[in-house]
Design an enzyme around this catalytic site. Structure first.
Site, short mmCIF file in Angstrom:
data_model
loop_
_atom_site.label_atom_id
_atom_site.label_comp_id
_atom_site.label_asym_id
_atom_site.label_seq_id
_atom_site.Cartn_x
_atom_site.Cartn_y
_atom_site.Cartn_z
N HIS A 82 0.84 -1.19 0.00
CA HIS A 82 0.00 0.00 0.00
C HIS A 82 0.88 1.24 0.00
O HIS A 82 1.86 1.32 0.72
CB HIS A 82 -0.90 0.01 1.24
CG HIS A 82 -1.89 1.13 1.21
ND1 HIS A 82 -3.09 1.04 0.53
CD2 HIS A 82 -1.87 2.37 1.74
CE1 HIS A 82 -3.75 2.17 0.65
NE2 HIS A 82 -3.03 3.00 1.39
N ASP A 161 -14.49 3.91 7.67
CA ASP A 161 -13.47 4.69 6.94
C ASP A 161 -14.10 5.44 5.78
O ASP A 161 -13.78 6.59 5.51
CB ASP A 161 -12.34 3.79 6.44
CG ASP A 161 -11.31 4.61 5.66
OD1 ASP A 161 -10.76 5.55 6.24
OD2 ASP A 161 -11.10 4.33 4.47
N ARG A 168 -13.35 13.96 6.05
CA ARG A 168 -12.00 14.56 6.14
C ARG A 168 -11.68 15.33 4.88
O ARG A 168 -11.06 16.39 4.94
CB ARG A 168 -10.95 13.45 6.35
CG ARG A 168 -10.99 12.88 7.75
CD ARG A 168 -10.17 11.62 7.82
NE ARG A 168 -8.79 11.83 7.47
CZ ARG A 168 -8.01 10.90 6.93
NH1 ARG A 168 -8.47 9.67 6.71
NH2 ARG A 168 -6.76 11.17 6.64
N SER A 183 -7.09 4.98 8.89
CA SER A 183 -7.80 4.80 7.62
C SER A 183 -7.14 3.69 6.80
O SER A 183 -7.80 2.74 6.35
CB SER A 183 -7.76 6.14 6.86
OG SER A 183 -8.08 5.98 5.52
N LYS A 187 -8.58 -0.59 6.44
CA LYS A 187 -8.91 -1.21 5.14
C LYS A 187 -8.00 -2.39 4.85
O LYS A 187 -8.44 -3.43 4.37
CB LYS A 187 -8.75 -0.18 4.02
CG LYS A 187 -9.87 0.83 3.96
CD LYS A 187 -9.74 1.71 2.74
CE LYS A 187 -8.53 2.59 2.79
NZ LYS A 187 -8.74 4.00 2.95
N1 URA Z 1 -4.88 6.68 2.01
C1 URA Z 1 -5.92 6.24 2.77
O1 URA Z 1 -6.47 5.18 2.54
N2 URA Z 1 -6.32 7.01 3.78
C2 URA Z 1 -5.74 8.18 4.07
O2 URA Z 1 -6.16 8.81 5.02
C3 URA Z 1 -4.67 8.64 3.27
C4 URA Z 1 -4.24 7.86 2.24
#
Ligand code: URA
Length: 433
Positions: A82, A161, A168, A183, A187
């Site tokens: 990621h 999220d 946000r 966040s 995920k």
């Molecule tokens: N990627 C995400 O999934 N969440 C964030 O807050 C920033 C980047």
């Protein structure tokens, strides 16, 4: 428990308990707390931060707000990667088929563009027919049979999220370490991966502009992974200029294909190999990253990585002939060169501004429901340290409308030209395990 009291607590620099955090996330996911109260809390978190224990509790509560995929049917150690987001960051696209061709099981749940940064799903959707929505069963079958699938999170994965992220985005509370960490990890842990390689961007095109903040974010992400028995390795990588030359969805697919052919830009190829090698080690396929890298280089040379990309596209309903015929990807009608006004060396690039310029010509979203134009974008001709002569193009805009003068000026002003060749930032700043 009352939300108003919890907002006041965070406003006054007090520490929220796990029970209080669970209450906030459960009630908000169930639509029993209004957006305006959660917005106030988010701003208090943005301003006053959270302790490590609060951040972990927040990530866990967000993870538990929805379904956690069970990937046990896929044999072997599942490893994902990621990125925290950057400009021209297309690494996932060559990386997923490359590691799959070497035997890694890579279940990849990706995101869309966010602010000035691009998103893997938007890039893949530039491929005619490519479908990012799969059922969990299809996802499991595809990863089991062919090693990788790149899909969007279903609405049941970390729903807290989804809601918090949208808030946000419109309340200027994105660049907060506890909010970004919870966040991302909610995920990623929900996607059922067994191990994770994190690419934490640092620099003027990243959410974390300084190395110190990027390091803190990386440490927070790795700690949350550890607490949830998911080993993570975080690479702090440079985002003081776009990765590669291509910015924009179809352009970035073309550049990804070049990487898989062994003809890609050096920085994109290098980062793909470094992160990929770490994935092979985490998957137990190689003992060392040096061994792993040699395998990956062979898979680029012998064409198996490219074949795995064709397979990935075909599995998800896309037209794999674009790999041999990239000209079949959406093409923009017009091209406008942005011309250097002075001679010298490129000493700085405002990467954030290039990302915003690409969004303005249609390559990303200014509002949640905007439609992205896959054909538009920016092709860089000069990068940090390159020599340039007045009159030479610095970049080309690919447009489907007339390129607004304001955007041309924004791209021009993103480049600083100086007299002496600058020292180049390292691609990898640090590795945190
Ligand atoms: N990627 C995400 O999934 N969440 C964030 O807050 C920033 C980047």
């Amino acid at each position: 428990m009352r939300m108003i009291d919890l907002i006041a607590k965070k406003r006054d620099h007090e520490v929220l308990t796990t029970e209080e955090i669970n209450f906030i996330i459960n009630e908000y996911t169930a639509d029993r707390i209004p957006d305006y109260q959660v917005s106030a809390l988010l701003m208090a978190i943005y301003l006053n931060g959270m302790t490590d224990a609060e951040t972990s509790a927040l990530a866990k509560a967000m993870l538990d707000s929805g379904e956690v995929l069970n990937l046990d049917l896929i044999p072997g150690i599942k490893v994902d990667k990621h990125s925290t987001g950057g400009v021209g960051d297309k690494i996932s696209i060559p990386l997923a088929p490359l590691v799959a061709s070497a035997g890694v099981k890579n279940p990849m749940i990706s995101g869309r563009g966010l602010g000035h940064t691009g998103g893997t799903l938007d890039k893949l959707e530039a491929i005619p027919g490519y479908d990012v929505d799969e059922t969990v069963d299809q996802f499991i079958k595809q990863v089991s049979e062919h090693g990788t699938a790149i899909i969007s999170a279903t609405k049941d994965v970390a729903p807290a999220d989804r809601k918090i992220y949208a808030l946000r985005d419109v309340t200027s509370t994105v660049e907060s370490i506890p909010l970004i960490a919870s966040s991302i990890m909610s995920k990623k842990l929900a996607s059922g991966t067994n191990a994770l390689v994190l690419d934490v961007k640092t620099g003027n095109g990243a959410f974390m502009k300084t190395e110190e903040r990027a390091r803190k974010l990386a440490e927070t992400l790795v700690a949350i992974g550890r607490q949830n028995n998911v080993p993570c390795v975080a690479y702090l990588t440079d985002m003081n200029q776009p990765l590669g030359y291509a910015i924009g969805n179809a352009n970035e697919i073309k550049e990804s294909i070049a990487v898989l052919r062994g003809e890609g830009p050096e920085d994109v190829t290098e980062l793909t190999l470094i992160l990929g090698a770490e994935m092979l080690v985490l998957a137990g396929i190689s003992k060392t990253t040096a061994q792993a890298r040699a395998i990956l280089e062979d898979h680029i040379k012998d064409g198996s990585a490219l074949a795995a990309f064709k397979q990935l596209i075909t599995d998800q309903g896309g037209d794999a002939s674009i790999v041999d015929h990239p000209e079949k990807l959406p093409q923009a009608d017009g091209q406008v060169d942005v011309i250097a006004q002075a001679s010298g060396y490129i000493t700085a690039i405002e990467t954030n501004e290039l990302g915003l310029a690409s969004v303005k010509i249609g390559g990303g979203r200014a509002k949640k429901d905007d439609i992205v134009d896959p054909a538009v974008g920016i092709m860089m001709h000069k990068k940090l340290g390159d020599a340039v002569k007045a009159g030479e193009p610095l970049a080309t805009l690919y447009v489907n409308t007339e390129a607004p003068e304001e955007v041309q000026a924004q791209v021009l002003n993103s480049f600083t030209i100086g007299e002496t060749k600058p020292e180049l930032p390292p691609l990898i700043h640090e590795v945190i395990r």
